[in-house]
Write an enzyme that holds these catalytic residues in place. Structure first.
Site, PDB file in Angstrom:
ATOM      1  N   SER A 150       0.847  -1.196   0.000  1.00  0.00           N
ATOM      2  CA  SER A 150       0.000   0.000   0.000  1.00  0.00           C
ATOM      3  C   SER A 150       0.884   1.249   0.000  1.00  0.00           C
ATOM      4  CB  SER A 150      -0.962  -0.057   1.188  1.00  0.00           C
ATOM      5  OG  SER A 150      -1.999   0.877   1.054  1.00  0.00           O
ATOM      6  N   ASP A 219      -9.375  -5.852  -4.808  1.00  0.00           N
ATOM      7  CA  ASP A 219      -8.948  -4.785  -3.903  1.00  0.00           C
ATOM      8  C   ASP A 219      -9.968  -3.644  -3.944  1.00  0.00           C
ATOM      9  OD1 ASP A 219      -7.604  -2.571  -2.676  1.00  0.00           O
ATOM     10  OD2 ASP A 219      -5.689  -3.553  -3.067  1.00  0.00           O
ATOM     11  N   HIS A 247      -8.171  -5.722   0.062  1.00  0.00           N
ATOM     12  CA  HIS A 247      -6.910  -4.995   0.199  1.00  0.00           C
ATOM     13  C   HIS A 247      -6.078  -5.486   1.380  1.00  0.00           C
ATOM     14  CE1 HIS A 247      -4.208  -1.538  -0.250  1.00  0.00           C
ATOM     15  NE2 HIS A 247      -4.322  -1.335   1.053  1.00  0.00           N
TER      16      HIS A 247
END
Length: 278
Positions: A150, A219, A247
């Site tokens: 991320s 995601d 995610h």
């Protein structure tokens, strides 16, 4: 009518100002779920060392070093924008089983680290972690794998463009903050408002090491097309590993697909040899 229009325009202008000035609090979420450390590697049976790092601008950071016997290399772990290192134990277990020693640390303002997060500040954080591995622990740069998930993907890519690691892994990463802002706040001039950049795709143009990009079509936070765009921007040798799941848990839901994909990439690009997942 004109009065209503002027009122609406004024309210919209105030909203734009709030978003512009408050965007750091939208990106950096150290208090979700908490800055308190919930656990340690010892809770999953891994020996570890407490690490204290001091950045060039004088901020003290906290991290853990988890050694692996006969390690094939060392993973420098950059986590996402929420929580702290104690919320990454599942990942630590996986990478340790893959035969990697691990350095994981909290950015400034996260966990037990001092300071307040900022884009320039997190770059300083990345540098001091790299210097610790190379200068203090004597690790050869070509045996260091940079891993970013991320937000951490942007930091790992930035560092890989500056230094020369053995490999770079980007998991569930975004193209840039302005691109993410445009996706999330389509009803605002988000690209124009974005003061934070974290231009992951641009960093990749300067990266010379092997790159693995990992993303899931499921995601719900960072769209799959971001992962595909990062893969397209990476130089060869590059690989793409498709996961399934959301995610935050896609890497766990994907199970052996995830672990075996990582192992194949590490085997191909680190000199330490193959270590079968346990």
């Amino acid at each position: 009518m004109w009065s209503l229009l002027l009122t609406a325009a004024g309210a919209y202008a105030i909203l734009l100002l709030i978003v512009y000035l408050g965007q750091s609090s939208l990106l950096y979420l150290p208090g979700i779920p908490s800055r308190e450390l919930a656990a340690s590697p010892r809770d999953i049976g891994l020996p570890y060392e407490e690490v204290r790092l001091v950045t060039a601008d004088g901020v003290a950071l906290h991290g853990w070093y988890i050694p692996a016997e006969g390690a094939r290399g060392t993973l420098l772990f950059f986590h996402g924008n929420a929580g702290n290192i104690s919320h990454r134990l599942d990942s630590l277990r996986i990478f340790h089983q893959l035969g990697l020693s691990i350095l994981i640390f909290d950015y400034r303002g996260y966990g037990q680290s001092e300071g307040t997060p900022s884009e320039a500040g997190t770059h300083q954080d990345a540098l001091v972690a790299w210097d610790y591995l190379v200068d203090t622990r004597g690790e050869s740069p070509d045996r260091i794998v940079l891993f970013g998930r991320s937000l951490g993907g942007a930091l790992a890519a930035w560092l890989a463009a500056r230094e020369q690691p053995g490999a770079l892994i980007l998991e569930s990463a975004f193209v840039s903050v302005p691109d993410m802002a445009a996706d999330l706040y389509w009803w605002l001039p988000a690209r124009w408002l974005a003061r934070l950049k974290y231009t992951t795709r641009d960093y990749l143009s300067e990266v010379r090491c092997p790159v693995q990009v990992i993303h899931s079509p499921d995601d719900e936070i960072i769209p799959y097309r971001h992962g595909r765009s990062l893969y397209a921007a990476a130089r060869h040798p590059r690989t793409f590993l498709q996961l399934w799941g959301d995610h935050n848990t896609g890497f766990l839901m994907s199970g052996a697909t995830y672990v075996n994909g990582l192992d194949a990439f590490l085997t191909a690009h680190l000199s330490g040899g193959r270590i079968a997942p346990r």
